[in-house]
Design a protein around this motif. Structure first.
Motif, PDB file in Angstrom:
ATOM      1  N   TYR A   2     -22.983   9.376 -14.349  1.00  0.00           N
ATOM      2  CA  TYR A   2     -23.058  10.561 -14.809  1.00  0.00           C
ATOM      3  C   TYR A   2     -24.778  10.930 -15.038  1.00  0.00           C
ATOM      4  O   TYR A   2     -25.342   9.967 -15.327  1.00  0.00           O
ATOM      5  CB  TYR A   2     -22.591  10.528 -16.372  1.00  0.00           C
ATOM      6  N   LYS A  57     -20.072   9.387 -18.977  1.00  0.00           N
ATOM      7  CA  LYS A  57     -20.374  10.218 -19.870  1.00  0.00           C
ATOM      8  C   LYS A  57     -20.162   9.568 -21.348  1.00  0.00           C
ATOM      9  O   LYS A  57     -21.268   9.786 -22.227  1.00  0.00           O
ATOM     10  CB  LYS A  57     -19.474  11.326 -19.770  1.00  0.00           C
ATOM     11  N   ALA A  58     -19.187   8.856 -21.460  1.00  0.00           N
ATOM     12  CA  ALA A  58     -19.105   8.031 -22.679  1.00  0.00           C
ATOM     13  C   ALA A  58     -20.215   7.207 -23.233  1.00  0.00           C
ATOM     14  O   ALA A  58     -20.722   7.189 -24.376  1.00  0.00           O
ATOM     15  CB  ALA A  58     -17.881   7.090 -22.842  1.00  0.00           C
ATOM     16  N   ASN A  61     -22.836   9.701 -24.360  1.00  0.00           N
ATOM     17  CA  ASN A  61     -22.827  10.063 -25.665  1.00  0.00           C
ATOM     18  C   ASN A  61     -23.103   9.071 -26.695  1.00  0.00           C
ATOM     19  O   ASN A  61     -23.253   9.536 -27.800  1.00  0.00           O
ATOM     20  CB  ASN A  61     -21.365  10.811 -25.631  1.00  0.00           C
ATOM     21  N   ALA A  62     -22.899   7.667 -26.465  1.00  0.00           N
ATOM     22  CA  ALA A  62     -23.025   7.017 -27.413  1.00  0.00           C
ATOM     23  C   ALA A  62     -24.518   6.161 -27.573  1.00  0.00           C
ATOM     24  O   ALA A  62     -24.871   5.400 -28.184  1.00  0.00           O
ATOM     25  CB  ALA A  62     -22.151   5.535 -26.911  1.00  0.00           C
ATOM     26  N   GLN A  90     -25.918  18.427 -17.490  1.00  0.00           N
ATOM     27  CA  GLN A  90     -25.261  17.274 -17.637  1.00  0.00           C
ATOM     28  C   GLN A  90     -23.984  17.241 -16.825  1.00  0.00           C
ATOM     29  O   GLN A  90     -23.443  18.320 -16.643  1.00  0.00           O
ATOM     30  CB  GLN A  90     -24.420  16.931 -19.028  1.00  0.00           C
TER      31      GLN A  90
END
Length: 105
Positions: A2, A57-58, A61-62, A90
């Motif tokens: 990502y 992506k996870a 996002n974290a 993104q």
């Protein structure tokens, strides 16, 4: 993978402070958050572009779940040296031709 593309508009006389704080923050994100690294490019005198790669992506996002307190100071200094900080794009990486092994034969 990502990818995230950032844009920074730096305040006059703050370029050195921006680059140093961006670099130190990016090193901590790499070490503690599992990013795959980032590159910073100078577009013009006060404009910079950076892109960062993440496994997915996870993971992106974290971000900031595992950063040490020193990262906050670098982040605040980086932001204070800019007029604007923004995410331009993104997206999922389809082909990665920057990897050194792609060009080895």
């Amino acid at each position: 993978m990502y990818g995230v593309l950032y844009e920074f508009k730096v305040k006059p006389e703050m370029e050195e402070q921006f680059v140093k704080s961006w670099s130190e923050l990016t090193k901590l994100i790499y070490k503690h958050e599992g990013s795959l690294g980032s590159r910073l490019h100078k577009k013009s005198d006060l404009e910079y572009i950076a892109y960062a790669l993440w496994p997915n992506k996870a993971k992106f996002n974290a971000i900031h779940n595992n950063l040490p307190d020193t990262a906050i100071a670098y982040r605040d200094t980086m932001r204070a040296s800019c007029n604007t900080v923004g995410i331009m794009y993104q997206c999922e990486v389809i082909e990665d031709l920057l990897h050194k092994s792609v060009y080895e034969e």
